[in-house]
Design an enzyme around this catalytic site. Sequence first.
Site, PDB file in Angstrom:
ATOM      1  N   GLY A 165       0.820  -1.209   0.000  1.00 22.31           N
ATOM      2  CA  GLY A 165       0.000   0.000   0.000  1.00 22.31           C
ATOM      3  C   GLY A 165       0.854   1.259   0.000  1.00 22.31           C
ATOM      4  N   VAL A 193      17.009  -7.198  23.712  1.00 19.63           N
ATOM      5  CA  VAL A 193      15.973  -8.215  23.945  1.00 19.63           C
ATOM      6  C   VAL A 193      16.090  -9.366  22.942  1.00 19.63           C
ATOM      7  CG1 VAL A 193      13.500  -8.614  24.076  1.00 19.63           C
ATOM      8  CG2 VAL A 193      14.428  -6.415  24.774  1.00 19.63           C
ATOM      9  N   VAL A 212      31.907  -4.133  16.919  1.00 23.26           N
ATOM     10  CA  VAL A 212      32.235  -4.934  15.739  1.00 23.26           C
ATOM     11  C   VAL A 212      32.462  -3.990  14.556  1.00 23.26           C
ATOM     12  CG1 VAL A 212      31.448  -6.758  14.190  1.00 23.26           C
ATOM     13  CG2 VAL A 212      30.837  -6.843  16.614  1.00 23.26           C
ATOM     14  N   ASP A 226       5.293   0.494  15.556  1.00 24.75           N
ATOM     15  CA  ASP A 226       6.751   0.616  15.437  1.00 24.75           C
ATOM     16  C   ASP A 226       7.192   1.736  14.498  1.00 24.75           C
ATOM     17  OD1 ASP A 226       7.094  -1.563  17.087  1.00 24.75           O
ATOM     18  OD2 ASP A 226       8.276  -2.734  15.660  1.00 24.75           O
ATOM     19  N   ALA A 257       4.898  -4.809  20.780  1.00 24.18           N
ATOM     20  CA  ALA A 257       3.607  -5.139  20.185  1.00 24.18           C
ATOM     21  C   ALA A 257       2.460  -4.511  20.974  1.00 24.18           C
ATOM     22  CB  ALA A 257       3.448  -6.651  20.126  1.00 24.18           C
ATOM     23  N   HIS A 258       2.537  -4.614  22.319  1.00 22.03           N
ATOM     24  CA  HIS A 258       1.398  -4.125  23.111  1.00 22.03           C
ATOM     25  C   HIS A 258       1.294  -2.605  23.101  1.00 22.03           C
ATOM     26  CE1 HIS A 258       4.811  -5.364  25.619  1.00 22.03           C
ATOM     27  NE2 HIS A 258       4.579  -4.328  26.382  1.00 22.03           N
ATOM     28  N   HIS A 317      -1.513 -18.135  48.601  1.00 23.04           N
ATOM     29  CA  HIS A 317      -0.328 -18.868  49.071  1.00 23.04           C
ATOM     30  C   HIS A 317      -0.489 -20.339  48.710  1.00 23.04           C
ATOM     31  CE1 HIS A 317       3.003 -20.218  51.542  1.00 23.04           C
ATOM     32  NE2 HIS A 317       2.196 -21.169  51.985  1.00 23.04           N
TER      33      HIS A 317
HETATM   34  C1  FAD Z   1      12.425 -11.565  17.285  1.00 22.00           C
HETATM   35  C2  FAD Z   1      11.473 -10.537  17.821  1.00 22.00           C
HETATM   36  C3  FAD Z   1      10.820 -10.783  19.019  1.00 22.00           C
HETATM   37  C4  FAD Z   1       9.930  -9.862  19.529  1.00 22.00           C
HETATM   38  N1  FAD Z   1       9.324 -10.139  20.710  1.00 22.00           N
HETATM   39  C5  FAD Z   1       8.459  -9.243  21.239  1.00 22.00           C
HETATM   40  C6  FAD Z   1       7.778  -9.531  22.463  1.00 22.00           C
HETATM   41  O1  FAD Z   1       7.980 -10.584  23.064  1.00 22.00           O
HETATM   42  N2  FAD Z   1       6.898  -8.609  22.931  1.00 22.00           N
HETATM   43  C7  FAD Z   1       6.672  -7.419  22.284  1.00 22.00           C
HETATM   44  O2  FAD Z   1       5.878  -6.616  22.751  1.00 22.00           O
HETATM   45  N3  FAD Z   1       7.296  -7.139  21.123  1.00 22.00           N
HETATM   46  C8  FAD Z   1       8.179  -8.010  20.582  1.00 22.00           C
HETATM   47  N4  FAD Z   1       8.783  -7.735  19.393  1.00 22.00           N
HETATM   48  C9  FAD Z   1       8.462  -6.453  18.718  1.00 22.00           C
HETATM   49  C10 FAD Z   1       7.118  -6.560  17.998  1.00 22.00           C
HETATM   50  O3  FAD Z   1       7.165  -7.626  17.090  1.00 22.00           O
HETATM   51  C11 FAD Z   1       6.821  -5.257  17.280  1.00 22.00           C
HETATM   52  O4  FAD Z   1       6.892  -4.198  18.210  1.00 22.00           O
HETATM   53  C12 FAD Z   1       5.430  -5.284  16.664  1.00 22.00           C
HETATM   54  O5  FAD Z   1       5.296  -6.332  15.743  1.00 22.00           O
HETATM   55  C13 FAD Z   1       5.147  -3.950  15.965  1.00 22.00           C
HETATM   56  O6  FAD Z   1       3.859  -3.968  15.458  1.00 22.00           O
HETATM   57  P1  FAD Z   1       3.455  -3.052  14.208  1.00 22.00           P
HETATM   58  O7  FAD Z   1       2.041  -3.391  13.899  1.00 22.00           O
HETATM   59  O8  FAD Z   1       3.793  -1.658  14.479  1.00 22.00           O
HETATM   60  O9  FAD Z   1       4.401  -3.509  13.019  1.00 22.00           O
HETATM   61  P2  FAD Z   1       4.709  -4.915  12.355  1.00 22.00           P
HETATM   62  O10 FAD Z   1       4.426  -6.023  13.279  1.00 22.00           O
HETATM   63  O11 FAD Z   1       6.069  -4.802  11.772  1.00 22.00           O
HETATM   64  O12 FAD Z   1       3.635  -5.028  11.188  1.00 22.00           O
HETATM   65  C14 FAD Z   1       3.632  -4.181  10.096  1.00 22.00           C
HETATM   66  C15 FAD Z   1       2.955  -4.892   8.946  1.00 22.00           C
HETATM   67  O13 FAD Z   1       2.748  -3.956   7.907  1.00 22.00           O
HETATM   68  C16 FAD Z   1       3.129  -4.517   6.676  1.00 22.00           C
HETATM   69  N5  FAD Z   1       3.516  -3.406   5.799  1.00 22.00           N
HETATM   70  C17 FAD Z   1       4.527  -2.532   5.970  1.00 22.00           C
HETATM   71  N6  FAD Z   1       4.531  -1.601   4.989  1.00 22.00           N
HETATM   72  C18 FAD Z   1       3.481  -1.913   4.196  1.00 22.00           C
HETATM   73  C19 FAD Z   1       2.951  -1.336   3.025  1.00 22.00           C
HETATM   74  N7  FAD Z   1       3.482  -0.229   2.524  1.00 22.00           N
HETATM   75  N8  FAD Z   1       1.893  -1.920   2.455  1.00 22.00           N
HETATM   76  C20 FAD Z   1       1.338  -3.038   3.000  1.00 22.00           C
HETATM   77  N9  FAD Z   1       1.790  -3.613   4.105  1.00 22.00           N
HETATM   78  C21 FAD Z   1       2.839  -3.064   4.698  1.00 22.00           C
HETATM   79  C22 FAD Z   1       4.265  -5.446   7.021  1.00 22.00           C
HETATM   80  O14 FAD Z   1       4.432  -6.427   6.033  1.00 22.00           O
HETATM   81  C23 FAD Z   1       3.783  -6.013   8.357  1.00 22.00           C
HETATM   82  O15 FAD Z   1       2.974  -7.143   8.144  1.00 22.00           O
HETATM   83  C24 FAD Z   1       9.664  -8.646  18.832  1.00 22.00           C
HETATM   84  C25 FAD Z   1      10.287  -8.410  17.613  1.00 22.00           C
HETATM   85  C26 FAD Z   1      11.179  -9.333  17.111  1.00 22.00           C
HETATM   86  C27 FAD Z   1      11.841  -9.060  15.792  1.00 22.00           C
END
Ligand code: FAD
Length: 473
Positions: A122, A190, A244, A318, A326-327, A450
Amino acid sequence: MAEQFDVVVIGGGPAGYHAAIRAAQLGMKVACVDAALGKDGKPALGGTCLRVGCIPSKALLDSSRQFWNMHHIFGEHGIGFDKPKIDVGTMIGRKDKIVKQFTGGIAALFKANKVAAYYGFGQLQPGNVVTVKQHDGSTVELKGTNVILAAGSDSIELPFAKFGEHIVDNVGALDFDKVPKRLGVIGAGVIGLELGSVWNRLGSQVTILEALPTFLAAADAEVSKVAAREFKKQGLDIRLGAKVGKTEIKKDGVHVTYTDAKGEQTIVVDKLLVCVGRRAATKGLLAEGTGVKLDARGMIEVDAHCHTGVDGVWAVGDCVRGPMLAHKGFEEGIAVAELIAGLPGHVDFETIPWVIYTEPELAWVGKTEEQLKAEGVPYKAGSFPFAAVGRAVAMAEPAGFVKVLAHAESDRVLGMHLVGANVSELVHEGVLAMEFKGSADDLARICHAHPSLSEAVHDAAMAVHKRAIHKAN
Ligand SMILES: Cc1cc2nc3c(=O)[nH]c(=O)nc-3n(C[C@H](O)[C@H](O)[C@H](O)COP(=O)(O)OP(=O)(O)OC[C@H]3O[C@@H](n4cnc5c(N)ncnc54)[C@H](O)[C@@H]3O)c2cc1C
C-alpha cells in the site's frame, strides 16, 4: 474509481489489526492492507509479531527451555532418562504451526468483523487515497476518510555484515535447520538475549558482542546484575564494550572482528545473528505530496495522539516514536480508532510493561532507581527474593527478586522491577497499581494466594515500609 472506506489501515501487524478491528467494532467501514507473505508464500496477517517476532520466538524459547530442563533440572526431581535429543526440524515445524494458527486467526477475525483485507503493498497518495499493488499484479485504489499508517519496522542491516546464509537477522535465527556449533550475536538487547538463549540451551556456544559498556542499561541496575549472573551460569558469553567493525565469510565460518578495551579481536562462528535495532518500514509508503513527515530516522512524525498533522492521517506502532513493542502498538491502534469515532483515546507510555523472556525472565514498569535518583524524586524501595518464596523454591526457580519503588511522601507506586520465573505475568500487578494511582501500602494490603510467585510482590510491597514478614527488614 477508488472504493470509499471510513478507515483504511496500511499494515496488518499488532498496531494495524487492532486499529482495524476496533474501528469495525465501532461501526466503521474498514479496509486493511498488508504486504506480508508467510513461509508458504501465502498472505499472512499479524506482522512481525506473529510471523517472525513475539510468537515464534516464544515458541522456540519454550521448546529449548524444555530441552534445557531435561538436562539441568529434571535430575533434581529424580527424573532420569537416556541422553535427550533435539530434532530441530520438529521444533521449527511446531513453531511454524503456531505461527500459521495465529496469522490465520487474524484473517478469521477480519472476516468476523467485516474488515476488508487487501493483500499487497500500500502507498498513501495525496488526498487520503491508498493504492494497493496486489500480489497478483493488479492495482486497486481505496479512499479513506481516515488512513492509519501501521507499517511497522524492519531489522537494521550493518554495512559490513550483509544478511545471507551465514549472517542473519531474527527471521533467519528463527529458522536454522540445525543447531549452529558456534553462534555469534551482535547486540545484547531483547532479541539477542532471547534468540541467543534459544540456541545456547540447545547446545550452541553463544558469544554476544555488545558495543555499550553497560549490560541492559534500560533495566534497573540490580535486575541487570542478577540477569547477567544467571546468563553467565548458563554459558552465555556476553562481551561488553565490544564494537564490531568487520565480518568476513571464510571456509571455517564467519570471522567477526571487534575492538574492546583489550584491542582488536576476532571470533569465528558458524552463524552470526545481527540484532542491533529496528527501523521504521516507511520506504515507499508515502507518495510525493502527502504532507506526512518523516524524521531523520525515517519514523513518521506524529503528535501525542498519533495524528500526523495531515487531515485524517494517523500513524501507530513501530513506525512512530516510542517503544517498539507489540502491546504499545495494540494500545495505539485502539486509541486511534476510538479517537476517530469521537471517543477519548490515550496511551500512557509510563505504564507500558517491558519484558525479556529469558530464563530468568526480566520485567519492569515505571521508573528505575537510577532514573528516580537522576530526577531527584524522593522514593522508598522494598524488595523480596524468590529464594524465600515457597512456590518458587518448590518449582526449582529460586533466582531473582521483586522490587517495588514508591514515592517517599505519597507512597504512590513509581516502578516495579522483577527478575525471576514468570515475572512476565507478575509485572501486571505493578502496571495495575500505577494505572490506578495505587500505593505500596495498597499492594501490601491485597490478599495474595499462598503459595504463589505473586507473594514476592506482596512481601516486596510490605518491605517498602519495612514490614515484610518473610525476611529481616
Ligand atoms: C524476534 C522478535 C521478538 C519480539 N518479541 C516481542 C515480544 O515478546 N513482545 C513485544 O511486545 N514485542 C516483541 N517484538 C516487537 C514486535 O514484534 C513489534 O513491536 C510489533 O510487531 C510492531 O507492530 P506493528 O504493527 O507496528 O508492526 P509490524 O508487526 O512490523 O507489522 C507491520 C505490517 O505492515 C506490513 N507493511 C509494511 N509496509 C506496508 C505497506 N506499505 N503496504 C502493505 N503492508 C505493509 C508489514 O508487512 C507487516 O505485516 C519482537 C520483535 C522481534 C523481531
